[in-house]
Design a protein around this motif. Structure first.
Motif, PDB file in Angstrom:
ATOM      1  N   PHE A  89       0.832  -1.209   0.000  1.00 13.61           N
ATOM      2  CA  PHE A  89       0.000   0.000   0.000  1.00 13.61           C
ATOM      3  C   PHE A  89       0.867   1.259   0.000  1.00 13.61           C
ATOM      4  CE2 PHE A  89      -2.188   3.367   2.390  1.00 13.61           C
ATOM      5  CZ  PHE A  89      -3.305   3.543   1.578  1.00 13.61           C
ATOM      6  N   ILE A  90       1.858   1.276   0.880  1.00 21.70           N
ATOM      7  CA  ILE A  90       2.739   2.446   0.967  1.00 21.70           C
ATOM      8  C   ILE A  90       3.550   2.609  -0.315  1.00 21.70           C
ATOM      9  CG2 ILE A  90       4.723   3.414   2.188  1.00 21.70           C
ATOM     10  CD1 ILE A  90       3.641   2.017   4.723  1.00 21.70           C
ATOM     11  N   SER A  91       4.046   1.496  -0.844  1.00 30.11           N
ATOM     12  CA  SER A  91       4.872   1.559  -2.053  1.00 30.11           C
ATOM     13  C   SER A  91       4.078   2.070  -3.244  1.00 30.11           C
ATOM     14  CB  SER A  91       5.452   0.175  -2.364  1.00 30.11           C
ATOM     15  OG  SER A  91       6.303  -0.258  -1.330  1.00 30.11           O
ATOM     16  N   PHE A  92       2.859   1.542  -3.419  1.00 30.23           N
ATOM     17  CA  PHE A  92       2.047   1.988  -4.551  1.00 30.23           C
ATOM     18  C   PHE A  92       1.669   3.460  -4.408  1.00 30.23           C
ATOM     19  CE2 PHE A  92       1.043  -2.557  -5.515  1.00 30.23           C
ATOM     20  CZ  PHE A  92       1.422  -2.528  -6.841  1.00 30.23           C
ATOM     21  N   THR A  93       1.382   3.888  -3.182  1.00 28.68           N
ATOM     22  CA  THR A  93       1.050   5.298  -2.958  1.00 28.68           C
ATOM     23  C   THR A  93       2.231   6.191  -3.313  1.00 28.68           C
ATOM     24  OG1 THR A  93      -0.447   4.682  -1.156  1.00 28.68           O
ATOM     25  CG2 THR A  93       0.265   6.975  -1.252  1.00 28.68           C
ATOM     26  N   TYR A  94       3.408   5.783  -2.882  1.00 29.61           N
ATOM     27  CA  TYR A  94       4.617   6.573  -3.148  1.00 29.61           C
ATOM     28  C   TYR A  94       4.969   6.555  -4.632  1.00 29.61           C
ATOM     29  CZ  TYR A  94       9.497   8.029  -2.987  1.00 29.61           C
ATOM     30  OH  TYR A  94      10.682   8.668  -3.211  1.00 29.61           O
ATOM     31  N   VAL A  95       4.922   5.364  -5.227  1.00 28.66           N
ATOM     32  CA  VAL A  95       5.305   5.236  -6.637  1.00 28.66           C
ATOM     33  C   VAL A  95       4.334   5.993  -7.539  1.00 28.66           C
ATOM     34  CG1 VAL A  95       5.524   3.588  -8.546  1.00 28.66           C
ATOM     35  CG2 VAL A  95       6.555   3.079  -6.340  1.00 28.66           C
ATOM     36  N   ALA A  96       3.050   6.017  -7.168  1.00 29.44           N
ATOM     37  CA  ALA A  96       2.070   6.745  -7.978  1.00 29.44           C
ATOM     38  C   ALA A  96       2.435   8.224  -8.065  1.00 29.44           C
ATOM     39  CB  ALA A  96       0.674   6.573  -7.381  1.00 29.44           C
ATOM     40  N   GLY A  97       2.743   8.822  -6.920  1.00 30.82           N
ATOM     41  CA  GLY A  97       3.162  10.223  -6.927  1.00 30.82           C
ATOM     42  C   GLY A  97       4.484  10.423  -7.637  1.00 30.82           C
ATOM     43  N   GLN A  98       5.384   9.475  -7.434  1.00 29.26           N
ATOM     44  CA  GLN A  98       6.708   9.562  -8.057  1.00 29.26           C
ATOM     45  C   GLN A  98       6.603   9.504  -9.578  1.00 29.26           C
ATOM     46  OE1 GLN A  98       9.264  10.382  -6.426  1.00 29.26           O
ATOM     47  NE2 GLN A  98      10.988   9.005  -6.578  1.00 29.26           N
ATOM     48  N   MET A  99       5.838   8.553 -10.076  1.00 27.33           N
ATOM     49  CA  MET A  99       5.710   8.398 -11.522  1.00 27.33           C
ATOM     50  C   MET A  99       4.957   9.569 -12.149  1.00 27.33           C
ATOM     51  SD  MET A  99       7.334   5.782 -12.662  1.00 27.33           S
ATOM     52  CE  MET A  99       8.610   6.252 -11.496  1.00 27.33           C
ATOM     53  N   ARG A 100       3.989  10.093 -11.410  1.00 25.23           N
ATOM     54  CA  ARG A 100       3.294  11.277 -11.918  1.00 25.23           C
ATOM     55  C   ARG A 100       4.269  12.446 -12.039  1.00 25.23           C
ATOM     56  NH1 ARG A 100      -1.095  12.929 -14.864  1.00 25.23           N
ATOM     57  NH2 ARG A 100      -1.644  15.076 -14.307  1.00 25.23           N
ATOM     58  N   GLY A 101       5.118  12.588 -11.039  1.00 21.81           N
ATOM     59  CA  GLY A 101       6.137  13.636 -11.100  1.00 21.81           C
ATOM     60  C   GLY A 101       7.091  13.432 -12.260  1.00 21.81           C
TER      61      GLY A 101
END
Length: 233
Positions: free
Chosen positions: A126-138
C-alpha cells in the motif's frame, strides 16, 4: 543550438550516466541485488537517502502542498522528513542485524507470526504503490515539460529507464545511481537558492538570508515577507 536541443542532450547524458553506473555496479548475487552486498559506505548511503527524499514526489508534491495550503502544508514536510529519520533509526539497523532483505521477512521472524508477515506485506504494498504513484506522476510531468511529450509517454519513458538500471544493478546500482542523482539535485537546489538570496537580500548564504532585510524594503526581513505570503495563501 536552441534550448530544446540542449535539454535533450543534457537529459540524455544524465540518464546514460545512470545506466552506465547500474551496469558497472550490476549485482552478482542475491545479497548484492537486495542489500548491495552490505558494502556501501555510510556516506554513500546517506547521499542516496537524501536523493530519495529530494525525489519528484517530495519536491513537487511538497512544494505544491505548501504553495496551496500555506504554512499549514509544512506539517506534511515535517512528517515526511520525520518518517525517514524514524525508519533509519528504528527499522533499518534491525533489518541488517537480522540479515533480512525485506520488512515482511523481518517482521515475520521477529514476532514469530505468519499473520504479522502478511500484514507487513499489505502495508508495504500500500505504501509503495502510494509513493510510486506520486513519483511516476512527477516523472511524467518533468518529462512532458522538458521533452515536450505527453505525460503518459513521459511516465512510460521514466518507468523504462528506472526498470532498466534497477534490474541491471539491483540495490548496489540504485544506490550509486542515487548518489549521482544527489549531486545533480543538490546543485540544482543550491544555485537558485543562492541566486535568489543574493537578489533579494544581498546575502549569498540562503539560511542567513532568511533573517536579512530585503534590499527593496529596508526593515522588512525575508522571513517575515514569506510568512505574510504563507498566511495570505
Amino acid at each position: 543550438m536552441d534550448v530544446q536541443v540542449w535539454t535533450y542532450i543534457i537529459v540524455g547524458l544524465t540518464f546514460a550516466l545512470y545506466i552506465a553506473i547500474a551496469i558497472r555496479s550490476r549485482a552478482g548475487s542475491t545479497k548484492e541485488f537486495y542489500v548491495a552486498g552490505g558494502g556501501v559506505s555510510p556516506l554513500a548511503n546517506g547521499l542516496a537517502t537524501a536523493a530519495d527524499w529530494m525525489s519528484a514526489a517530495s519536491f513537487l508534491g511538497m512544494a505544491g502542498i505548501i504553495s496551496f495550503s500555506g504554512r499549514d502544508g509544512s506539517v506534511y514536510l515535517m512528517g515526511w522528513t520525520g518518517g525517514y529519520v524514524l525508519l533509519a533509526l528504528l527499522l533499518a539497523p534491525y533489518l541488517r542485524k537480522f540479515g533480512k532483505f525485506t520488512v515482511p521477512d523481518f517482521v515475520g521472524d521477529r514476532y514469530y507470526s505468519q499473520t504479522a508477515r502478511i500484514i507487513a506485506v499489505v502495508c508495504a504494498l500500500f505504501i509503495s504503490f502510494t509513493y510510486v504513484a506520486g513519483q511516476m506522476r512527477g516523472v511524467g510531468i518533468v518529462f512532458s515539460r522538458f521533452l515536450q511529450v505527453d505525460i503518459t509517454l513521459g511516465v512510460i519513458i521514466g518507468m523504462a529507464i528506472v526498470f532498466l538500471y534497477a534490474v541491471l544493478g539491483g540495490m548496489k546500482g540504485i544506490t550509486y545511481t542515487q548518489v549521482a542523482q544527489y549531486c545533480v539535485l543538490i546543485f540544482a537546489f543550491s544555485v537558485p537558492a543562492i541566486y535568489i538570496s543574493i537578489m533579494l537580500t544581498g546575502n549569498a548564504v540562503p539560511q542567513l538570508g532568511f533573517g536579512s532585510d530585503l534590499i527593496n524594503e529596508p526593515g522588512v526581513s525575508l522571513l517575515d515577507k514569506l510568512d505574510g505570503l504563507s498566511t495570505e495563501l
